[in-house]
Write a protein that holds these residues in place. Sequence first.
Motif: not given
Length: 396
Positions: A124-128, A338-340, A351-356, A359-362
Amino acid sequence: METETLDLSALLQHAADPGAADSAAHETILVAQPVLPPLEDLLPSLREIWDSKVLTNGGPFHQRFETALSEYLGVEHISLFTNCTIGLVTALQAMDIQGEVITSPYSFVATAHALLWNRITPKFVDIDPHTLNIDPERIEAAITPSTSAIMAIHCYGHPCDVEAIERIARKHGLKVIYDAAHAFGVRLPTGNLLKHGDLSVLSFHATKVFNTFEGGAIVSPDARTKTYVDQLKNFGFVDDVTVVTPGINGKMSEFNAALGLLQLKDVDKAIQRRRDIDRRYRERLSAVHGIHCVGFSGESNANHAYFPILVRPGYALSRDGLYHALREQGVLVRRYFHPLISSFPMYSHLASSCEENLPRATEAASQVICLPIHPALRDDQVDRVVDLIASAGRRQ
Ligand code: T4K
């Protein structure tokens, strides 16, 4: 989709005759409602199917719909599917994707499930924060020797940054599969959105801009790939005695294809009505402090599949506060997405699921509400939704 359970038939009955269940209740407004042709218009096709008794396996309606659809969408090679999820599973097979695939956690769960069904690990990679699509700037850092592809979603029908994604894919030798479930009829100023990537997968589910009850399609770049996709969706058969690959049953039936053929006639009108609703929401919501409309007005190439708003700290209620306030008034908004996906138990250990990492997707998942949008939605209903949002914000 969300954790609440919906009694859909009761809901639809109430929407059709809101006074019947509770005369004091407000009119129910659904987040989505399928467009259907007049039943009489479908009857001749049904008669043809009943007479021929050809119900599936690439019959005449399948052929006609596939041709008509490829013309409408401006793509040469398209394969009809029973739904988008099976299309996604098949697309990954067709490209022989293995190992890890970079994707967005901000989507419907089917996107990542298609990976798991192929024993692929999602990364998982964060979003714009503006488009809510995968952020290309985050992709490169997530690539490992096991990465074989990028699976990007045109979320809510807003196009991904296809140029950037494809630049990265080329540089690292990765395949690109687009989950285009929301992107029916979306065009780019620079050309056809569906021609980007190695494959794009559409959904024709009841809740989508264009529906065949259930249905979907894979857009291929060339005839060879389409032929392979067609084999994969038909158990791997190339003729009645030869099986070349462990395929699945992803075929669209004659009923769905006949409906699709008819639905194509009015889809432009339906998108135009969605565009008008989108504009009305934006104009009226611009006065409500703390409510941000995702996307922008006047997108002539958009399909307005969804109308997501972000409930930001400037608004008097929390997102969930507004969500419940609207639902109590019979406005059955949804919190897509929601939820992601990354928080569901089959993904949360990654590992890629952690909120840190996200942050933008969260943040988006904690702020989003999708407002009702469908062609049968009346202006006074749009106004009622906006008035409720405005007054719920003032009341606190
Ligand atoms: N990728 C992405 C990015 C997706 O969003 C989806 C599906 C897929 C892949 C997989 O596509 P398919 O395999 O389904 O082709 C809905 C849909 O079931 C799902 O297709 C969709 N995304 C997802 C975003 O939403 P729910 O659980 O929200 O649907 P439901 O039943 O609560 O319906 C929403 C509203 O629509 C209801 O309040 C009433 C109305 N409705 C619904 C149905 C099914 C009707 O009026 N008639 C109906 O027949 O999941």
